[in-house]
Design a protein around this motif. Structure first.
Motif, mmCIF file in Angstrom:
data_model
loop_
_atom_site.group_PDB
_atom_site.id
_atom_site.type_symbol
_atom_site.label_atom_id
_atom_site.label_comp_id
_atom_site.label_asym_id
_atom_site.label_seq_id
_atom_site.Cartn_x
_atom_site.Cartn_y
_atom_site.Cartn_z
ATOM 1 N N ALA A 208 0.943 -1.976 -9.138
ATOM 2 C CA ALA A 208 -0.040 -1.132 -8.440
ATOM 3 C C ALA A 208 0.237 -0.993 -6.944
ATOM 4 C CB ALA A 208 -1.475 -1.587 -8.677
ATOM 5 N N ASP A 209 1.261 -1.685 -6.420
ATOM 6 C CA ASP A 209 1.646 -1.444 -5.036
ATOM 7 C C ASP A 209 2.181 -0.020 -4.900
ATOM 8 O OD1 ASP A 209 0.952 -3.935 -4.155
ATOM 9 O OD2 ASP A 209 2.992 -4.733 -4.089
ATOM 10 N N TRP A 210 1.794 0.654 -3.827
ATOM 11 C CA TRP A 210 2.246 2.027 -3.619
ATOM 12 C C TRP A 210 2.529 2.258 -2.134
ATOM 13 C CZ3 TRP A 210 -0.456 5.061 -0.180
ATOM 14 C CH2 TRP A 210 -1.769 4.660 0.121
ATOM 15 N N LYS A 211 3.309 3.300 -1.861
ATOM 16 C CA LYS A 211 3.541 3.724 -0.486
ATOM 17 C C LYS A 211 3.652 5.245 -0.470
ATOM 18 C CE LYS A 211 7.390 3.134 1.632
ATOM 19 N NZ LYS A 211 8.562 2.503 2.285
ATOM 20 N N GLN A 212 3.308 5.815 0.687
ATOM 21 C CA GLN A 212 3.380 7.264 0.846
ATOM 22 C C GLN A 212 4.719 7.648 1.467
ATOM 23 O OE1 GLN A 212 1.143 11.007 3.161
ATOM 24 N NE2 GLN A 212 0.280 8.951 3.329
ATOM 25 N N TYR A 213 5.263 8.770 1.037
ATOM 26 C CA TYR A 213 6.477 9.335 1.635
ATOM 27 C C TYR A 213 6.172 10.757 2.048
ATOM 28 C CZ TYR A 213 11.289 11.042 2.110
ATOM 29 O OH TYR A 213 12.453 11.591 2.588
ATOM 30 N N ARG A 214 6.371 11.030 3.350
ATOM 31 C CA ARG A 214 6.106 12.366 3.874
ATOM 32 C C ARG A 214 7.400 13.070 4.217
ATOM 33 N NH1 ARG A 214 2.258 12.604 8.738
ATOM 34 N NH2 ARG A 214 2.565 14.819 8.269
ATOM 35 N N LEU A 215 7.477 14.332 3.835
ATOM 36 C CA LEU A 215 8.640 15.174 4.084
ATOM 37 C C LEU A 215 8.135 16.529 4.551
ATOM 38 C CD1 LEU A 215 11.736 15.656 3.820
ATOM 39 C CD2 LEU A 215 11.307 16.361 1.453
ATOM 40 N N PHE A 216 8.296 16.826 5.859
ATOM 41 C CA PHE A 216 7.664 18.002 6.447
ATOM 42 C C PHE A 216 6.164 17.955 6.140
ATOM 43 C CE2 PHE A 216 12.109 19.431 6.019
ATOM 44 C CZ PHE A 216 12.357 19.819 7.325
ATOM 45 N N ASP A 217 5.639 19.018 5.485
ATOM 46 C CA ASP A 217 4.216 19.040 5.159
ATOM 47 C C ASP A 217 3.952 18.578 3.725
ATOM 48 O OD1 ASP A 217 5.377 21.177 3.879
ATOM 49 O OD2 ASP A 217 3.927 22.674 4.568
ATOM 50 N N VAL B 117 4.839 6.791 -4.193
ATOM 51 C CA VAL B 117 5.654 6.021 -5.130
ATOM 52 C C VAL B 117 4.877 4.752 -5.442
ATOM 53 C CG1 VAL B 117 7.901 6.958 -4.510
ATOM 54 C CG2 VAL B 117 7.008 5.043 -3.220
ATOM 55 N N VAL B 118 4.821 4.383 -6.732
ATOM 56 C CA VAL B 118 3.960 3.290 -7.162
ATOM 57 C C VAL B 118 4.630 2.504 -8.272
ATOM 58 C CG1 VAL B 118 2.731 4.793 -8.806
ATOM 59 C CG2 VAL B 118 1.630 2.688 -7.973
ATOM 60 N N ARG B 119 4.396 1.196 -8.277
ATOM 61 C CA ARG B 119 4.910 0.344 -9.355
ATOM 62 C C ARG B 119 3.870 0.268 -10.457
ATOM 63 N NH1 ARG B 119 8.957 -3.383 -9.941
ATOM 64 N NH2 ARG B 119 9.461 -3.415 -7.708
ATOM 65 N N ALA C 136 -0.621 4.778 4.664
ATOM 66 C CA ALA C 136 0.823 4.608 4.490
ATOM 67 C C ALA C 136 1.159 3.857 3.213
ATOM 68 C CB ALA C 136 1.411 3.870 5.691
ATOM 69 N N GLY C 137 0.254 2.984 2.762
ATOM 70 C CA GLY C 137 0.530 2.215 1.558
ATOM 71 C C GLY C 137 -0.650 1.346 1.205
ATOM 72 N N GLY C 138 -0.541 0.687 0.049
ATOM 73 C CA GLY C 138 -1.625 -0.182 -0.391
ATOM 74 C C GLY C 138 -1.407 -0.637 -1.818
ATOM 75 N N ASN C 139 -2.489 -1.063 -2.456
ATOM 76 C CA ASN C 139 -2.440 -1.480 -3.853
ATOM 77 C C ASN C 139 -3.566 -0.795 -4.597
ATOM 78 O OD1 ASN C 139 -3.381 -3.441 -6.194
ATOM 79 N ND2 ASN C 139 -1.224 -3.896 -5.791
ATOM 80 N N PRO D 245 7.782 -4.325 8.623
ATOM 81 C CA PRO D 245 8.115 -3.034 9.233
ATOM 82 C C PRO D 245 7.432 -2.853 10.583
ATOM 83 C CG PRO D 245 7.404 -2.762 6.938
ATOM 84 C CD PRO D 245 7.093 -4.169 7.330
ATOM 85 N N ILE D 246 8.144 -2.223 11.496
ATOM 86 C CA ILE D 246 7.620 -1.906 12.821
ATOM 87 C C ILE D 246 7.660 -0.390 13.004
ATOM 88 C CG2 ILE D 246 8.007 -2.100 15.317
ATOM 89 C CD1 ILE D 246 9.272 -4.842 14.769
ATOM 90 N N VAL D 247 6.545 0.191 13.388
ATOM 91 C CA VAL D 247 6.491 1.614 13.740
ATOM 92 C C VAL D 247 6.258 1.681 15.243
ATOM 93 C CG1 VAL D 247 5.309 3.809 13.425
ATOM 94 C CG2 VAL D 247 5.624 2.269 11.467
#
Length: 452
Positions: free
Chosen positions: A65-74, A79-81, A105-108, A389-391
């Motif tokens: 259930a871990d997931w993260k967002q991927y942004r590409l332009f708009d 993506v999720v397990r 950006a992400g979560g569970n 990760p560092i932003v």
């Protein structure tokens, strides 16, 4: 007897500069493709929406259930397990009214995905599971209103996503040769020891170009001249349909033994993971030290050879199997380019990647660059080295290791120059053949989509 190892391509069938015909690739690259909003639009449709691209590491999603967002332009993807341990990708939009499901950006999502607008819910496989007042919702076929899936797969410990639903399999995109050549490094077993993302004032291709040639070392990274032989005649290349690999030996021809050793002892300033190898390297050097403290290497022995032995001894002593790597791969970085935006230097025990993404708003003079380093470590040591990760929000506030910091400062300077309207093209020299190959792949994608 040791069988042929993939890394032996360098000596067996590596291409040298003298083997590359002058007209193999075009060496004049239009500056328009770095500064034109119209070109950004063509790239978006012909490259970014149709190619496999890295969206993270498998380790980014360690639990179900871990997931993260991927942004590409708009565009936005999740993506999720899943409960079956498979990683899937979905368009980040509810099938009801298009509301963004995951703005963070992400979560569970242990209970699945819930749209906060009208409370439609989806499981980890993207199936529509529940609807607000379902009995009154009308003839909605839940089986056809699941989340829109996009192709996702993994390679070398990285998660890849392709926005094109008709994409060729990732294994076909990577290719058997590339997979075989990278396998002995155990990239999938490495852990992240640095992970930094930052907006930078240059086109994404300026970043890619910068890391595809060593021609700038004399000007930007003079400290590396202590350990890297930049004689173009010793560089070797392998070109694939879309990807390539190049190698320049970690060697300084003609330097005294003391100078060779001093250069290697200074490596941690640019390659921090070499710290672990230096104690064994120092032991090996000492056997060649004379009573007066001077060094004498016998014929056939250089500091390069001792670094290779020290690296193999150190990694083997950690219980890591480096038998599939050549002695040269103990010291020499191989520079890999996986189209469109993945550059990696890799040698025994470590890898560093640089990726660049187009500016989300389509500004050709800006991009997002992502730098990460990985180390291959015994399981008991991994937790001590893993980096979060560092932003970077404030430009210039993060200090990269020396060579990266020098590139970070240089790249925006090039973008300023490229914006001059009188400069119609860049003129590549032969040592920049990897850049020429990279742009030939861009040309192929533009032509395939009719976007020349």
């Amino acid at each position: 007897m040791q069988t042929t190892r993939p890394g032996e391509w360098v000596d067996q069938d590596g291409t040298g500069l003298d083997d590359i015909a002058p007209d193999r690739y075009r060496m004049q690259i239009p500056t328009e493709r770095y500064v034109s909003p119209e070109f950004v639009a063509r790239e978006r449709d012909s490259i970014w929406m149709k190619t496999w691209q890295v969206v993270g590491r498998v380790d980014d999603l360690p639990k179900v259930a871990d997931w993260k967002q991927y942004r590409l332009f708009d565009q936005s993807y999740i993506v999720v397990r899943g409960k079956d341990d498979k990683i899937r990708g979905f368009v980040n939009a509810c099938r009801h009214r298009g509301n963004v499901l995951c703005p963070e950006a992400g979560g569970n999502a242990k209970r699945g995905f819930l749209c906060q607008y009208h409370l439609w819910s989806y499981d980890l496989q993207g199936n529509l599971k529940g609807m607000l007042r379902e009995a009154l919702a009308g003839p909605i076929d839940k089986s056809t209103h699941g989340l829109i899936e996009v192709p996702v797969d993994t390679f070398g410990g990285f998660i890849f996503l392709n926005p094109d639903p008709n994409a060729v399999p990732l294994s076909e995109f990577i290719g058997d040769e590339v997979a075989t050549m990278l396998a002995p490094y155990h990239l999938d077993e490495m852990v992240t020891v640095m992970d930094v993302t930052e907006a930078i004032d240059c086109n994404w291709k300026v970043v890619m170009d910068a890391f595809q040639e060593g021609y700038h070392i004399d000007g930007i990274h003079p400290q590396l001249l202590q350990v890297i032989n930049i004689d173009p005649k010793t560089s070797r290349y392998r070109f694939f349909d879309q990807h390539c690999v190049s190698m320049a030996p970690f060697d300084v021809v003609g330097a005294s033994p003391e100078a060779q050793v001093d250069g290697i002892m200074a490596l941690p300033e640019t390659f921090p993971s070499t710290v672990a190898v230096l104690p064994r390297f120092t032991e090996l050097v000492e056997q060649y030290r004379n009573a007066d403290g001077t060094l004498t290497f016998p014929e056939g022995i250089k500091a390069r050879n001792l670094l290779q032995q020290a690296t193999r001894d150190t990694l083997t002593g950690m219980g890591l199997d480096v038998s599939g790597l050549t002695d040269a791969q103990m010291s020499d970085n191989h520079g890999w380019v996986l189209f469109p935006n993945f550059f990696m230097t890799i040698r025994a025990g470590e890898a560093t990647i640089v990726m660049s993404m187009p500016d989300p708003d389509g500004d050709p003079n800006r991009c997002i660059w992502h730098v990460a380093s990985y180390m291959w470590l015994p399981d008991e040591h991994k937790a001590a080295f893993i980096a979060e990760p560092i932003v970077v929000d404030e430009p210039g506030s993060f200090k990269y290791f020396e060579a990266l910091q020098q590139d970070y400062v240089q790249m925006p300077r090039q973008q300023i120059g490229l914006r001059n309207t009188s400069l119609e093209h860049m003129a590549l020299v032969k040592e920049e053949v990897v850049i020429a190959h990279f742009h030939s792949v861009i040309d192929k994608h533009l032509a395939a989509s009719g976007a020349n």
